[in-house]
Scaffold this motif. Structure first.
Motif, PDB file in Angstrom:
ATOM      1  N   ARG A  14       0.844  -1.197   0.000  1.00 55.96           N
ATOM      2  CA  ARG A  14       0.000   0.000   0.000  1.00 55.96           C
ATOM      3  C   ARG A  14       0.874   1.241   0.000  1.00 55.96           C
ATOM      4  O   ARG A  14       2.042   1.208   0.387  1.00 55.96           O
ATOM      5  CB  ARG A  14      -0.941   0.009   1.205  1.00 55.96           C
ATOM      6  CG  ARG A  14      -0.252  -0.019   2.554  1.00 55.96           C
ATOM      7  CD  ARG A  14      -1.224  -0.328   3.665  1.00 55.96           C
ATOM      8  NE  ARG A  14      -0.576  -0.344   4.972  1.00 55.96           N
ATOM      9  CZ  ARG A  14      -0.602   0.652   5.832  1.00 55.96           C
ATOM     10  NH1 ARG A  14      -1.269   1.760   5.505  1.00 55.96           N
ATOM     11  NH2 ARG A  14       0.000   0.575   6.994  1.00 55.96           N
ATOM     12  N   ARG A  15       0.278   2.321  -0.428  1.00 54.23           N
ATOM     13  CA  ARG A  15       0.994   3.594  -0.525  1.00 54.23           C
ATOM     14  C   ARG A  15       0.663   4.436   0.698  1.00 54.23           C
ATOM     15  O   ARG A  15      -0.493   4.752   0.953  1.00 54.23           O
ATOM     16  CB  ARG A  15       0.595   4.315  -1.810  1.00 54.23           C
ATOM     17  CG  ARG A  15       1.571   5.404  -2.233  1.00 54.23           C
ATOM     18  CD  ARG A  15       1.318   5.786  -3.686  1.00 54.23           C
ATOM     19  NE  ARG A  15       2.223   6.808  -4.154  1.00 54.23           N
ATOM     20  CZ  ARG A  15       3.468   6.591  -4.543  1.00 54.23           C
ATOM     21  NH1 ARG A  15       3.931   5.359  -4.495  1.00 54.23           N
ATOM     22  NH2 ARG A  15       4.228   7.576  -4.973  1.00 54.23           N
ATOM     23  N   ILE A  16       1.707   4.813   1.459  1.00 50.61           N
ATOM     24  CA  ILE A  16       1.521   5.529   2.712  1.00 50.61           C
ATOM     25  C   ILE A  16       1.969   6.980   2.545  1.00 50.61           C
ATOM     26  O   ILE A  16       3.108   7.242   2.170  1.00 50.61           O
ATOM     27  CB  ILE A  16       2.348   4.890   3.843  1.00 50.61           C
ATOM     28  CG1 ILE A  16       2.028   3.405   3.981  1.00 50.61           C
ATOM     29  CG2 ILE A  16       2.106   5.603   5.159  1.00 50.61           C
ATOM     30  CD1 ILE A  16       2.916   2.700   4.974  1.00 50.61           C
ATOM     31  N   PRO A  17       1.067   7.936   2.808  1.00 45.13           N
ATOM     32  CA  PRO A  17       1.507   9.343   2.804  1.00 45.13           C
ATOM     33  C   PRO A  17       2.199   9.675   4.114  1.00 45.13           C
ATOM     34  O   PRO A  17       1.737   9.327   5.194  1.00 45.13           O
ATOM     35  CB  PRO A  17       0.186  10.114   2.654  1.00 45.13           C
ATOM     36  CG  PRO A  17      -0.845   9.216   3.260  1.00 45.13           C
ATOM     37  CD  PRO A  17      -0.385   7.798   3.036  1.00 45.13           C
ATOM     38  N   LEU A  18       3.327  10.350   4.035  1.00 47.78           N
ATOM     39  CA  LEU A  18       4.101  10.693   5.222  1.00 47.78           C
ATOM     40  C   LEU A  18       4.420  12.181   5.220  1.00 47.78           C
ATOM     41  O   LEU A  18       4.948  12.715   4.240  1.00 47.78           O
ATOM     42  CB  LEU A  18       5.404   9.898   5.267  1.00 47.78           C
ATOM     43  CG  LEU A  18       5.299   8.378   5.388  1.00 47.78           C
ATOM     44  CD1 LEU A  18       6.678   7.745   5.228  1.00 47.78           C
ATOM     45  CD2 LEU A  18       4.700   7.990   6.729  1.00 47.78           C
TER      46      LEU A  18
END
Length: 740
Positions: free
Chosen positions: A108-112
């Protein structure tokens, strides 16, 4: 409880801890004092520090945490900073920290946000400190640049919260450096009551340059002034080399390094090494194999050519020093020394330029890479109740003037619109008296944009006071505003005071509450109605409470995954080691203890497991590796037991024979019946051991023994117990005879 100091730089991380014998810089897992300020993600693992840097070729790390925090508030940085970063950054004006990066993790793509990346680095330092100190770590002092705005300081405080830390102070870099320098010096203002010793500090870091003037005396230190260039650091000298060689390689080899992220990363790393070589040599050679399009490149740079490329940068180094000296009110001839620190300060031309300005050669009497962390650890020990240190005052100053305004305009003092003026002591408390009958808003702002990095917004935030409705038209509101040790502004309290004796035409005013207690000022003057008012705080560009909670939850999930990955790696390594260990033992130690069929079966399983490990089993779960290991152990354990038992059985046999002899000797002091009984027990044990040993000797080693070592030990215990019972019975019999 341990107390630690953390220096979170743009390029490196350093942790120091206060111990009973002094301040120690802590080593990381690679036994280095510095760790890269980098975070990387693989498909299932998070890599921090040195591990992230080592994986840069396959997973571009998120780095430069300071610059990420500056990106949103500094639009002028975008065209200059973004191309230097080996990962895409999405700048969002209202995001926490001002920018977002995205990591691909566990499918999954995690915004940080930069705040969360900073929290990961702080958590890494926390883990490093706990591993070294073998104790939990919570209290800490963290370094920050003097030019950081309220939003950026709060990002550091929020990051510490996410990482499970409790910062006692956000300490300016140069204040920490000065504390590390001055605490143990006996030659600084040595005469009590005499003039202080003035020292100038210049810190040329990876991405910024800071200067400060500090006064020292036996009682402590006082920072007099700060100066800075937030956009000038060692990386800019690297970039000058990078641009030079990129152009040279484009002309000579026909390759455009700027079009490849990987090639740019490798060239920048090589340029940084070349800069370090030029610090001690007149010439540096740059060689990179297969930089791009399978072409090897070579370049040469001389020190004078490098200094010519950086001439504009060298001129800028002096500007923060001029600002700090001007604000301090100290002339150059009053300086006792000039201290040059920071990772970028090793360029000889920088020292030469500063020597021209200060009219003296700057010295490096403190460790370049560790002084900030050491100073933070010292400050933490001073602030923590768990350590006893000598009294030493550490006083810093407000780096930029802060004002407040209402809908009617700025709240003015006699001299300016600043409630907290640049150069005043930090921390500080002010009381503002406003004549209001209903709710209102206080807006905080930086008074002078020239005191901030260019392009930084002057808006800080707003504080909603109320709602409320006064009981009288002749009412006033006293607002207590605090600028704390972290350099963070807050409206601490607001009190509505209904005072019928007030002149309705009196103006708003401001006063300093030196006792930090509003209640005492008018307590005995006349009766007044007092009411505490609600305060709603809104600081621009920081995490909301909900975002902070979500970041904490996300960090906990990532930390759990890190531990899971680590346990999985340990089980995989255990399985791999077991395969190699058993293969060696099978050909040597276990050879005579295993049958041909057993050896064949185990060898086949070892080979299959090894092939599986390097193919489809390269990325499996902890449970799968554990299961594979248990399956192998089931095959090997019978052989392992035979081998181990033979050694133990020999020792157990000697112990039984020793026990037989000792019991027979002890029986000589007893009566004839007791001697006979003990001898009989010893003979039985001796006969059992002889028969068992003869039977065992007739069997091959690759079958289970007829008598195990634990059975021999049991026989020894039975013999000792039987003989002891005989002796005890004799004692009871004598006691009975004496009684008759």
């Amino acid at each position: 409880m341990s107390v630690v100091g953390f220096d979170v730089g743009n390029d490196t991380l350093v942790a120091a801890a206060a111990r009973q014998r002094g301040i120690d810089v802590l080593l990381n897992a690679e036994s280095n004092r510095e760790s890269p300020a980098a975070v990387a993600f693989s498909h299932n693992a998070r890599l921090l520090g040195a591990h992230a840097s080592a994986a840069a070729s396959s997973h571009a790390p998120f780095s430069s945490p300071k610059r990420l925090l500056l990106l949103a508030s500094r639009p002028d940085l975008h065209p200059r900073d973004l191309p230097r970063l080996p990962f895409p950054v999405h700048t969002l004006p209202h995001a926490a920290g001002g920018a977002l990066v995205h990591a691909d993790h566990l499918g999954r793509r995690i915004p940080l946000a930069p705040t969360h990346i900073l929290a990961m680095l702080l958590a890494y330092l926390k883990h490093l400190a706990e591993a070294d100190l073998e104790a939990p770590v919570a209290d800490c002092v963290i370094s920050v640049p003097c030019y950081f705005t309220q939003a950026q300081r709060r990002a550091y405080a929020d990051a510490a919260t996410i990482a499970g830390l409790r910062p006692l102070r956000l300490m300016h870099d140069l204040a920490a450096t000065a504390l590390c320098y001055g605490l143990y010096r006996s030659d600084l203002g040595a005469v009590a009551g005499g003039p202080p010793a003035y020292v100038a500090f210049v810190d040329v870091g990876h991405s910024d340059t800071q200067a400060g003037v500090v006064a020292f005396d036996p009682a402590g230190m006082k920072v007099l002034a700060h100066g800075f260039d937030a956009d000038l650091g060692g990386r800019d000298f690297d970039e000058a080399l990078f641009e030079h060689f990129a152009a040279e390689f484009r002309d000579r080899y026909g390759i455009d390094v700027l079009g490849s992220v990987k090639a740019s990363m490798r060239l920048r790393a090589a340029c940084e090494k070349a800069k370090k070589v030029l610090s001690a040599n007149a010439e540096a050679v740059l060689n990179i194999e297969c930089l791009m399009e399978e072409k090897d490149v070579r370049g040469v740079i001389r020190r004078e050519d490098f200094e010519r490329l950086c001439s504009g940068l060298l001129e800028r180094v002096v500007e923060p020093c001029k600002r700090a000296m001007a604000d301090s009110g100290i002339t150059l001839d009053k300086l006792q020394s000039v201290e040059l620190v920071g990772s970028g300060s090793r360029v000889p031309a920088i020292a030469r330029v500063l020597a021209g300005f200060f009219r003296r050669e700057p010295s490096r009497t403190i460790n370049v890479s560790e002084c900030v962390a050491r100073g933070c650890a010292l400050q933490c020990a001073m602030l923590s109740p768990t350590f006893r240190v000598r009294e030493y005052e550490v006083q810093d100053v407000i780096p930029a003037s802060i004002g407040f305004c209402t809908e009617e305009g700025p709240i003015s003092t006699s001299s300016s619109n600043a409630v907290f003026r640049r150069g005043q002591p930090l921390p500080s408390v002010k009381i503002i008296t406003l004549h209001r009958n209903s709710g209102f808003t206080l807006d905080a702002f930086y008074v002078d944009e020239n005191e901030l990095p260019p392009g930084t917004s002057t808006q800080i935030g707003s504080f909603q006071i109320g709602p409320f409705q006064a009981h009288s038209e002749k009412s006033k509101v006293k607002v207590k505003i605090r600028l704390n040790l972290h350099g963070l502004i807050s409206v601490e309290s607001a009190v509505l005071i209904d005072d019928d004796q007030r002149d309705a035409n009196s103006a708003d005013s401001m006063e300093v509450d030196s006792n930090d207690d509003m209640d005492h000022k008018s307590r005995n003057v006349r009766p007044m109605h007092r009411q505490d008012l609600p305060i709603v705080e809104s600081i621009y560009g920081v995490m909301s409470k909900q975002e902070l909670l979500e970041a904490q939850e996300q960090e906990q999930q990532l930390a759990y995954q890190d531990k899971l990955v680590e346990r999985t790696k340990e089980r995989k390594n255990a399985l791999e080691s077991y395969v190699y260990d058993i293969r060696n033992k099978l050909s040597e130690r276990y050879r005579s203890f295993a049958t041909d069929s057993e050896r064949e079966e185990i060898s086949v399983n070892l080979q299959q497991t090894e092939e599986w490990l390097y193919e489809e089993g390269d990325d499996e779960t902890e449970a799968v590796y554990t299961s594979k290991l248990e399956e192998l152990k089931k095959l090997v354990d019978p052989i392992e037991n035979r081998c181990k038992d033979e050694e133990i059985r020999a020792e157990a046999t000697r112990e039984l024979l020793k026990s037989i002899g000792e019991n027979r000797i002890a029986a000589k002091s007893l009566s004839a019946p007791e001697q006979e009984a003990i001898d009989d027990e010893c003979t039985k044990a001796e006969l059992w051991l002889r028969e068992s040993s003869q039977l065992q000797g007739s069997l091959p080693k690759n079958v289970d023994p007829v008598v195990w070592s634990h059975e021999i030990k049991k026989k020894e215990e039975e013999l000792d117990r039987s003989c002891s019972n005989i002796v005890t019975s004799k004692g009871r019999g004598h006691s009975s005879d004496d009684g008759c």
